[in-house]
Enzyme design. Structure first.
Site, PDB file in Angstrom:
ATOM      1  N   LEU A 129      -2.140   2.803  -2.764  1.00 27.33           N
ATOM      2  CA  LEU A 129      -1.277   1.954  -3.855  1.00 27.33           C
ATOM      3  C   LEU A 129      -0.681   1.117  -2.037  1.00 27.33           C
ATOM      4  O   LEU A 129      -0.883   1.185  -0.982  1.00 27.33           O
ATOM      5  CB  LEU A 129      -0.013   3.578  -4.190  1.00 27.33           C
ATOM      6  CG  LEU A 129       0.243   4.440  -4.927  1.00 27.33           C
ATOM      7  CD1 LEU A 129       0.492   5.032  -5.739  1.00 27.33           C
ATOM      8  CD2 LEU A 129      -1.061   2.767  -6.283  1.00 27.33           C
ATOM      9  N   SER A 130       0.212   0.111  -2.405  1.00 29.30           N
ATOM     10  CA  SER A 130       0.412  -0.848  -0.997  1.00 29.30           C
ATOM     11  C   SER A 130       1.464   0.623  -0.473  1.00 29.30           C
ATOM     12  O   SER A 130       1.697   0.040   0.490  1.00 29.30           O
ATOM     13  CB  SER A 130       1.707  -1.600  -2.246  1.00 29.30           C
ATOM     14  OG  SER A 130       2.895  -0.601  -2.553  1.00 29.30           O
ATOM     15  N   GLU A 131       2.836   1.882  -1.069  1.00 28.21           N
ATOM     16  CA  GLU A 131       3.120   2.394  -0.125  1.00 28.21           C
ATOM     17  C   GLU A 131       2.884   3.357  -0.604  1.00 28.21           C
ATOM     18  O   GLU A 131       2.618   4.287  -2.175  1.00 28.21           O
ATOM     19  CB  GLU A 131       4.323   1.830   0.126  1.00 28.21           C
ATOM     20  CG  GLU A 131       4.887   0.875   1.188  1.00 28.21           C
ATOM     21  CD  GLU A 131       3.965   0.814   2.338  1.00 28.21           C
ATOM     22  OE1 GLU A 131       4.259   1.270   2.432  1.00 28.21           O
ATOM     23  OE2 GLU A 131       3.561  -0.627   2.744  1.00 28.21           O
ATOM     24  N   THR A 132       2.708   5.047   0.530  1.00 26.81           N
ATOM     25  CA  THR A 132       2.751   6.332  -0.024  1.00 26.81           C
ATOM     26  C   THR A 132       3.898   6.489   1.719  1.00 26.81           C
ATOM     27  O   THR A 132       3.272   6.554   2.146  1.00 26.81           O
ATOM     28  CB  THR A 132       1.895   6.891  -0.142  1.00 26.81           C
ATOM     29  OG1 THR A 132       0.417   6.012  -0.433  1.00 26.81           O
ATOM     30  CG2 THR A 132       1.467   8.582  -0.352  1.00 26.81           C
TER      31      THR A 132
END
Length: 272
Positions: A46-49
């Site tokens: 994902l774009s951020e974790t």
């Protein structure tokens, strides 16, 4: 070890910006293991974790990773982290504080809306690199540098933002974390907004981020100065789309949004 996927800056699932949130217990051997965190973030893709380090008292630890790198500031994954803590009963108070690479960040629960307390980011006019303009394929009204590594590009019309089709390979040649493109007004099919934006970061593994809280730390002072108001509504016109309420408070900015949990689970013993 609990993990949740949360859609941030939206009031429903499968919209806004998804983030994975991993809750690290106080006895976890992975609390300071950046290499492991980066591996998990790449797996989540994902774009951020976000990785929340649970503490007995005081501020919680919070770190953010794209599939490729650790970043200094992320709005939607912070919103997702606060929502996750409240939704699984790991926090009861209405205000949380996180220790991060950008200092202490606050999150407050106000009904169905969550408000983040973030640093405002001023922008300064600079001559953009030719590769940036070539990658966008448009003639901007202005180009400004945000901090040391981001660009903010103003276009004449919000529909120009919506129809933009960047050359991500060319944009990845630009020495910057990301590029915010914005225009005043709203677009068809979106909430009545004061400004629209999109955010691209191919150099760190994200061609287009659906809704970017950190970008609104610069968009808030940028549009507040031009519109003469400190409280504004921004709409990020990505395919998923999302609304961000902003309120400029001197050197700080409040970012408000909603969130929805898509799923909860646990990392297997082999993964931890």
């Amino acid at each position: 070890m609990e993990v949740l996927q949360v859609d941030a800056f939206t009031d429903r699932a499968y919209a806004g910006n998804p983030a994975a949130v991993v809750l690290l217990p106080t006895d976890s051997a992975r609390r300071d293991d950046a290499e492991w965190m980066q591996t998990v973030a790449a797996e989540m893709n994902l774009s951020e974790t976000a990785f929340v380090t649970l503490e007995e008292s005081g501020p919680l630890g919070l770190r953010w990773f794209t599939p490729r790198v650790e970043v200094d500031l992320c709005g939607h994954a912070t919103l997702a982290s606060a929502h996750a803590l409240w939704s699984v009963g790991r926090a009861s108070e209405d205000r949380l504080e996180f220790t991060t690479r950008s200092g202490i960040l606050g999150a407050e629960r106000r009904g169905e809306w969550l408000t983040l307390d973030f640093p405002a980011r001023e922008v300064t006019a600079r001559q953009p690199p030719p590769e940036l303009i070539e990658s966008l394929g448009v003639s901007p009204v202005s180009c400004l540098l945000t901090g040391e590594s981001d660009w903010l590009v103003q276009l004449p019309d919000p529909e120009d933002v919506l129809s933009l089709a960047p050359d991500f390979r060319k944009m990845a040649e630009v020495d910057c974390r990301g590029v915010t493109v914005t225009a005043g007004g709203s677009v068809a099919g979106s909430p009545k907004a004061d400004f629209v934006s999109r955010f691209f970061a191919p150099r760190v593994g994200i061609d287009e981020d659906p809704v970017t809280g950190s970008a609104h730390c610069a968009l808030a002072p940028f549009w507040a100065k031009r519109l003469g108001r400190d409280e504004l509504l921004g709409f990020q016109a990505s395919e998923r789309g999302g609304a961000v309420r902003v309120r400029l408070l001197g050197e700080r900015v409040e970012l408000a949004g909603q969130a929805s949990t898509v799923f909860t689970g646990t990392l297997s013993a082999a993964a931890t």
